[in-house]
Design a protein around this motif. Structure first.
Motif, PDB file in Angstrom:
ATOM      1  N   PRO A  15      -9.331   2.270   4.030  1.00  0.00           N
ATOM      2  CA  PRO A  15     -10.443   1.338   4.275  1.00  0.00           C
ATOM      3  C   PRO A  15     -10.881   0.592   3.012  1.00  0.00           C
ATOM      4  O   PRO A  15     -11.275  -0.573   3.086  1.00  0.00           O
ATOM      5  CB  PRO A  15     -11.577   2.223   4.798  1.00  0.00           C
ATOM      6  N   LEU A  16     -10.803   1.261   1.856  1.00  0.00           N
ATOM      7  CA  LEU A  16     -11.169   0.593   0.602  1.00  0.00           C
ATOM      8  C   LEU A  16     -10.203  -0.548   0.311  1.00  0.00           C
ATOM      9  O   LEU A  16     -10.622  -1.672  -0.007  1.00  0.00           O
ATOM     10  CB  LEU A  16     -11.177   1.593  -0.551  1.00  0.00           C
ATOM     11  N   VAL A  17      -8.911  -0.268   0.426  1.00  0.00           N
ATOM     12  CA  VAL A  17      -7.895  -1.301   0.178  1.00  0.00           C
ATOM     13  C   VAL A  17      -8.035  -2.420   1.196  1.00  0.00           C
ATOM     14  O   VAL A  17      -7.991  -3.603   0.835  1.00  0.00           O
ATOM     15  CB  VAL A  17      -6.478  -0.685   0.188  1.00  0.00           C
ATOM     16  N   SER A  18      -8.228  -2.072   2.465  1.00  0.00           N
ATOM     17  CA  SER A  18      -8.363  -3.094   3.508  1.00  0.00           C
ATOM     18  C   SER A  18      -9.545  -4.019   3.229  1.00  0.00           C
ATOM     19  O   SER A  18      -9.446  -5.242   3.407  1.00  0.00           O
ATOM     20  CB  SER A  18      -8.527  -2.439   4.880  1.00  0.00           C
ATOM     21  N   LYS A  19     -10.658  -3.439   2.787  1.00  0.00           N
ATOM     22  CA  LYS A  19     -11.838  -4.251   2.464  1.00  0.00           C
ATOM     23  C   LYS A  19     -11.523  -5.231   1.330  1.00  0.00           C
ATOM     24  O   LYS A  19     -11.893  -6.404   1.379  1.00  0.00           O
ATOM     25  CB  LYS A  19     -13.007  -3.347   2.067  1.00  0.00           C
ATOM     26  N   GLU A  62      -3.874  -8.013  -2.941  1.00  0.00           N
ATOM     27  CA  GLU A  62      -2.820  -8.395  -2.000  1.00  0.00           C
ATOM     28  C   GLU A  62      -1.754  -7.317  -1.965  1.00  0.00           C
ATOM     29  O   GLU A  62      -1.534  -6.614  -2.949  1.00  0.00           O
ATOM     30  CB  GLU A  62      -2.212  -9.749  -2.360  1.00  0.00           C
ATOM     31  N   ARG A  63      -1.152  -7.207  -0.790  1.00  0.00           N
ATOM     32  CA  ARG A  63      -0.045  -6.274  -0.606  1.00  0.00           C
ATOM     33  C   ARG A  63       1.254  -7.051  -0.783  1.00  0.00           C
ATOM     34  O   ARG A  63       1.392  -8.145  -0.246  1.00  0.00           O
ATOM     35  CB  ARG A  63      -0.092  -5.650   0.790  1.00  0.00           C
ATOM     36  N   ARG A  64       2.198  -6.457  -1.516  1.00  0.00           N
ATOM     37  CA  ARG A  64       3.509  -7.067  -1.701  1.00  0.00           C
ATOM     38  C   ARG A  64       4.571  -6.012  -1.407  1.00  0.00           C
ATOM     39  O   ARG A  64       4.405  -4.850  -1.765  1.00  0.00           O
ATOM     40  CB  ARG A  64       3.703  -7.552  -3.138  1.00  0.00           C
ATOM     41  N   SER A  65       5.664  -6.457  -0.811  1.00  0.00           N
ATOM     42  CA  SER A  65       6.768  -5.536  -0.565  1.00  0.00           C
ATOM     43  C   SER A  65       7.407  -5.152  -1.888  1.00  0.00           C
ATOM     44  O   SER A  65       7.564  -5.990  -2.783  1.00  0.00           O
ATOM     45  CB  SER A  65       7.814  -6.196   0.331  1.00  0.00           C
ATOM     46  N   HIS A  66       7.768  -3.884  -1.987  1.00  0.00           N
ATOM     47  CA  HIS A  66       8.464  -3.372  -3.169  1.00  0.00           C
ATOM     48  C   HIS A  66       9.810  -4.080  -3.287  1.00  0.00           C
ATOM     49  O   HIS A  66      10.473  -4.357  -2.282  1.00  0.00           O
ATOM     50  CB  HIS A  66       8.654  -1.859  -3.028  1.00  0.00           C
ATOM     51  N   ALA A  67      10.223  -4.390  -4.502  1.00  0.00           N
ATOM     52  CA  ALA A  67      11.460  -5.140  -4.731  1.00  0.00           C
ATOM     53  C   ALA A  67      12.690  -4.435  -4.173  1.00  0.00           C
ATOM     54  O   ALA A  67      13.597  -5.088  -3.653  1.00  0.00           O
ATOM     55  CB  ALA A  67      11.628  -5.400  -6.225  1.00  0.00           C
ATOM     56  N   ARG A  68      12.771  -3.121  -4.276  1.00  0.00           N
ATOM     57  CA  ARG A  68      13.950  -2.377  -3.820  1.00  0.00           C
ATOM     58  C   ARG A  68      13.734  -1.602  -2.528  1.00  0.00           C
ATOM     59  O   ARG A  68      14.687  -1.189  -1.886  1.00  0.00           O
ATOM     60  CB  ARG A  68      14.412  -1.420  -4.917  1.00  0.00           C
ATOM     61  N   GLN A 123       0.682  -0.338  -7.810  1.00  0.00           N
ATOM     62  CA  GLN A 123       0.619   1.014  -7.258  1.00  0.00           C
ATOM     63  C   GLN A 123       0.645   0.947  -5.735  1.00  0.00           C
ATOM     64  O   GLN A 123       0.188  -0.017  -5.132  1.00  0.00           O
ATOM     65  CB  GLN A 123      -0.670   1.712  -7.695  1.00  0.00           C
ATOM     66  N   THR A 124       1.164   1.994  -5.123  1.00  0.00           N
ATOM     67  CA  THR A 124       1.070   2.123  -3.669  1.00  0.00           C
ATOM     68  C   THR A 124      -0.294   2.706  -3.333  1.00  0.00           C
ATOM     69  O   THR A 124      -0.997   3.226  -4.216  1.00  0.00           O
ATOM     70  CB  THR A 124       2.166   3.054  -3.126  1.00  0.00           C
ATOM     71  N   ALA A 125      -0.651   2.668  -2.065  1.00  0.00           N
ATOM     72  CA  ALA A 125      -1.930   3.245  -1.643  1.00  0.00           C
ATOM     73  C   ALA A 125      -1.971   4.742  -1.946  1.00  0.00           C
ATOM     74  O   ALA A 125      -3.000   5.266  -2.376  1.00  0.00           O
ATOM     75  CB  ALA A 125      -2.163   2.977  -0.162  1.00  0.00           C
ATOM     76  N   GLY A 157     -19.087   1.635  -6.555  1.00  0.00           N
ATOM     77  CA  GLY A 157     -18.363   2.492  -7.485  1.00  0.00           C
ATOM     78  C   GLY A 157     -16.956   2.784  -6.995  1.00  0.00           C
ATOM     79  O   GLY A 157     -15.996   2.776  -7.767  1.00  0.00           O
ATOM     80  N   SER A 158     -16.812   3.018  -5.695  1.00  0.00           N
ATOM     81  CA  SER A 158     -15.489   3.309  -5.130  1.00  0.00           C
ATOM     82  C   SER A 158     -14.568   2.098  -5.217  1.00  0.00           C
ATOM     83  O   SER A 158     -13.402   2.216  -5.582  1.00  0.00           O
ATOM     84  CB  SER A 158     -15.625   3.739  -3.664  1.00  0.00           C
ATOM     85  N   LEU A 159     -15.098   0.927  -4.868  1.00  0.00           N
ATOM     86  CA  LEU A 159     -14.274  -0.288  -4.946  1.00  0.00           C
ATOM     87  C   LEU A 159     -13.929  -0.613  -6.397  1.00  0.00           C
ATOM     88  O   LEU A 159     -12.807  -1.042  -6.693  1.00  0.00           O
ATOM     89  CB  LEU A 159     -14.992  -1.464  -4.283  1.00  0.00           C
TER      90      LEU A 159
END
Length: 158
Positions: free
Chosen positions: A77-81, A89-95, A59-61, A44-46
């Motif tokens: 931990p949820l995002v890391s999993k 995937e993590r992406r750098s913000h454009a600005r 969105q950011t974490a 449910g959390s994921l």
């Protein structure tokens, strides 16, 4: 406690409160959805993280933590999993290079769809069980509850 007398409320009064009914409904919902979601390899959390990234990619974490209703420490931990699984995937913000945005991968989008199929089936069950009119009325009332909660403040002595 009853507001007028300061005496403890009866069991019936406590259980008859909308806040109590909402909590019982939430717990019942958590209980019924967890097993089928876990069979798919999620929880449910994921699912909450995945579906919120589907609705609003990038969105950011910290933003995601607020929407999901957990602390920034609990979202990590949820995002890391999900990153380890290749679903996010993590992406750098454009600005702002120091800020990382979160996005579903193609695999994450597929897994979100699989989990959402379970949730849509559960929602269809509720619609059928309640009937369309009561289902729509309940959805409207719950939306109004959310809107009105912002106006509440606890008693001065709380």
């Amino acid at each position: 406690m009853t507001e007028k007398t300061g005496e403890p409320a009866s069991d019936a009064q406590i259980l008859g409160r909308v806040a109590s009914a909402l909590r019982r409904a939430d717990l019942a919902m958590l209980a019924v959805k967890e097993r089928p979601l876990r069979k798919l390899g999620t929880s449910g959390s994921l699912y909450a993280v995945l579906v919120n990234l589907h609705v609003k990619p990038g969105q950011t974490a910290a933003e995601l933590a607020r929407v999901v209703g957990v602390t920034p420490q609990a979202i990590q931990p949820l995002v890391s999993k999900l990153v380890e699984r290749g679903w996010v995937e993590r992406r750098s913000h454009a600005r702002h290079a120091g800020i990382q945005e979160l996005h579903l991968t193609d695999e994450g989008l597929r897994e979100t769809g699989r989990a959402d199929r379970v949730m849509a089936h559960l929602d269809d069950h509720l619609r059928t069980s309640l009937g369309p009119a009561d289902y729509d009325r309940l959805a409207d009332l719950l939306g109004r509850v959310v809107d009105h909660l912002a106006d509440w403040s606890p008693p001065a002595d709380a």
